[in-house]
Structure formats: structure tokens, C-alpha cells
Design an enzyme around this catalytic site. Structure first.
Site, mmCIF file in Angstrom:
data_model
loop_
_atom_site.group_PDB
_atom_site.id
_atom_site.type_symbol
_atom_site.label_atom_id
_atom_site.label_comp_id
_atom_site.label_asym_id
_atom_site.label_seq_id
_atom_site.Cartn_x
_atom_site.Cartn_y
_atom_site.Cartn_z
ATOM 1 C CD GLU A 79 -3.034 -2.276 7.478
ATOM 2 O OE1 GLU A 79 -1.967 -2.512 6.915
ATOM 3 O OE2 GLU A 79 -3.662 -1.211 7.319
ATOM 4 C CG ASN B 142 -1.741 1.214 1.391
ATOM 5 O OD1 ASN B 142 -1.811 2.044 0.478
ATOM 6 N ND2 ASN B 142 -2.380 1.375 2.542
ATOM 7 C CD1 TRP B 143 3.273 1.065 -3.046
ATOM 8 C CD2 TRP B 143 3.212 2.310 -4.900
ATOM 9 N NE1 TRP B 143 3.890 0.353 -4.042
ATOM 10 C CE2 TRP B 143 3.865 1.102 -5.195
ATOM 11 C CE3 TRP B 143 3.057 3.257 -5.917
ATOM 12 C CZ2 TRP B 143 4.361 0.810 -6.472
ATOM 13 C CZ3 TRP B 143 3.541 2.975 -7.190
ATOM 14 C CH2 TRP B 143 4.202 1.751 -7.448
ATOM 15 C CE LYS B 144 -0.140 3.283 4.794
ATOM 16 N NZ LYS B 144 -0.029 3.375 6.261
ATOM 17 C CD GLU C 196 -2.894 5.548 6.774
ATOM 18 O OE1 GLU C 196 -2.891 5.627 5.528
ATOM 19 O OE2 GLU C 196 -1.959 5.030 7.426
ATOM 20 N N GLY D 281 2.919 2.615 10.689
ATOM 21 C CA GLY D 281 3.836 3.734 10.486
ATOM 22 C C GLY D 281 4.618 4.121 11.728
ATOM 23 N N GLY E 64 3.117 -0.984 4.252
ATOM 24 C CA GLY E 64 3.123 0.433 3.913
ATOM 25 C C GLY E 64 4.517 0.893 3.531
ATOM 26 N N GLY E 65 5.219 1.516 4.486
ATOM 27 C CA GLY E 65 6.516 2.140 4.217
ATOM 28 C C GLY E 65 7.506 1.249 3.474
ATOM 29 C CG HIS F 197 -5.750 1.913 5.333
ATOM 30 N ND1 HIS F 197 -5.301 2.853 6.219
ATOM 31 C CD2 HIS F 197 -4.723 1.044 5.130
ATOM 32 C CE1 HIS F 197 -4.039 2.554 6.539
ATOM 33 N NE2 HIS F 197 -3.675 1.471 5.891
ATOM 34 C CB SER G 288 5.755 -1.524 11.825
ATOM 35 O OG SER G 288 5.389 -0.179 12.121
#
Ligand SMILES: O=C(CO)COP(=O)(O)O
Length: 263
Positions: A174, A12-14, A104, A180, A241-242, A102, A220
């Protein structure tokens, strides 16, 4: 991860990378992951909407084995919904997956379980595989209520779906406090909730369906911890993510999920 379920690694590149950067990253990931890995792991990238057409062109043109998807979709199919994106458009662009609910979006955009359910149904209507996200905030975990919280969120987000529809869903657990933050859940914490998710899926559908649904962990995840997490019986991969923005790390953690060897 248990036998019959092929692990899924979803990046997931966000809101990162424009369409030119997207092409470069996809090419690097594909170069690092030769075809043999895809027999043992499904790898997908989830870029911003504006990158998807470019990603499609690279994947189709170079006949890549990785798939791609979107980070959200509208619960509606078309009409006066300014700024929304229809599942029909995503299907036309060759998307396989779409992330739904998600944390977010639940937190920053006020998406309720009812909205998440409507979006899940929209994804299924258009032949997309929804990756339905659930997860508790820190206060819920500190109170020890993570299992009941996640089971309730799951049941509300999938309410009324048939067993056949539930069989087409991917669930991503999640924990919000792990997203993050660099603070990953322990493999045991991930298993506790992912196992409870599978039990709940069996109640919503049936045992046979629950046994086929992939349940991912996210928060993470990196190349160092994906092995332990993926070794848990009810963790079938990761929503990353990251670490999905770095080609080498994402390829490495995908290869670990495939059971190796390292690329
Ligand atoms: O939210 C996530 C994936 O959807 C997890 O993000 P991080 O891997 O950056 O913690």
C-alpha cells in the site's frame, strides 16, 4: 494474477461503522454476491474490533461465504496490556485474517518493523492469517527508491520466519501516497513492487512458497481500477479502504476480481 493463487479482496473499514451498521453492510454485500463468486475470489471484511462479534453472528447464522478479520492485534497473548486485543480472542471469534503493520499504525502509532514482526508471529501463533502491510511515502517514490524500500520493509517485517510460516502470510503493498487520496498507483507501479515482493519472498523462503503467497495492492482501489490492477501477474487482489464501505461498489469490485459477471 497468476494461475494458482485465488484472488483476495479485503475490505478494511478502518474506524468506520458501529456494530449495527456493520450487520447491515455485511448483509448487503452478501446479498449482492451469490455463492458462485466465492469459487473464484475470497472476500473478507475487516471491521473495527467492536463489530466483530456481530459480524460473526450474521456470517454464522446466515452461513455466509465471506470471511472477516481484525485491523490489528497485540504482540502479546494475555496480561497487563490495557487496551490491547489478543490474537487468541480474535481466533475465538472466528476471524480468518488480521491486518498487521498498516501504514496508519506505523505512522500514527509508531509501529516499527520489529513490532510488525512480533504481531505477525502472534497472528501465526493463533492460527490467524496476517495481512502484512508495507508501502513507501511519497518522498521515497519521488526519489525512485520504492522497490528497495519495500523489499527492506518486507524482509524486516518477516525476519526469521520459516518458509512454512511465510507460506501462511498475505502481503499487502500500500503506497502511502495512494491511501485515501484518490491517487491510485498505475497497474505497472503496483506490479513493479508486487513482483519485487515475490522475488524477496523467494529469497526469504523458496520459489515454491513465494509462488503461493498472495500479494495484494491497496490505495484508492475501486470498481473502476481493480480490473487493471488484478490483471498484473503478481497482484493477487486488493486491500480496499473507502470503497469497502459501499456495499454495491465492494460487491462489484469483488465480482470483477472473480472474473465477472457483474452482480
Ligand atoms: O489503506 C487502505 C486499505 O487498508 C486503502 O484505503 P483507500 O482504499 O481508502 O485508499
Amino acid at each position: 494474477m497468476a494461475g494458482s493463487r485465488k484472488p483476495l479482496i479485503a475490505g478494511n473499514w478502518k474506524m468506520n461503522l458501529n456494530h449495527l451498521e456493520a450487520i447491515a453492510l455485511v448483509q448487503k454485500i452478501a446479498f449482492a454476491l451469490p455463492a458462485k463468486y466465492f469459487e473464484k475470489v475470497d472476500v473478507t471484511v475487516i471491521p473495527p474490533f467492536t463489530d466483530i462479534r456481530s459480524v460473526q453472528t450474521v456470517v454464522d447464522g446466515d452461513k455466509l461465504l465471506l470471511t472477516y478479520g481484525a485491523q490489528d492485534l497485540s504482540e502479546h497473548d494475555s496480561g497487563a496490556y490495557t487496551g490491547e486485543i489478543s490474537g487468541a480472542f480474535l481466533a475465538k471469534l472466528g476471524c480468518t485474517f488480521v491486518v498487521v503493520g498498516h501504514s496508519e499504525r506505523r505512522t500514527m502509532h509508531g509501529e516499527t518493523d520489529e513490532v510488525v514482526l512480533a504481531k505477525t508471529k502472534a497472528a501465526l501463533r493463533h492460527g490467524l492469517t496476517p495481512i502484512v502491510c508495507i508501502g513507501e511515502h511519497l518522498d521515497v517514490r519521488e526519489a525512485g527508491n520504492q522497490v528497495s524500500h519495500n523489499v527492506e520493509q518486507l524482509k524486516a517485517s518477516l525476519a526469521g520466519l520459516s518458509a512454512e510460516e511465510i507460506g501462511k502470510v498475505v502481503v499487502a503493498y500500500e503506497p502511502v501516497w495512494a491511501i485515501g487520496t484518490g491517487r491510485v498507483a498505475s497497474a505497472q507501479d503496483a506490479q513493479e513492487v508486487c513482483g519485487a515482493v515475490r522475488t524477496a519472498l523467494a529469497e526469504l523462503a523458496d520459489d515454491a512458497t513465494a509462488a503461493t503467497v498472495r500479494v495484494l495492492y491497496g490505495g484508492s482501489v475501486n470498481a473502476k481500477n481493480v480490473g487493471d490492477l488484478g490483471a498484473q501477474p503478481d497482484v493477487d487482489g486488493a486491500l480496499v479502504g473507502g470503497a469497502s464501505l459501499k456495499a454495491d461498489e465492494f460487491a462489484t469490485l469483488s465480482a470483477i476480481a472473480a472474473g465477472g459477471p457483474l452482480p
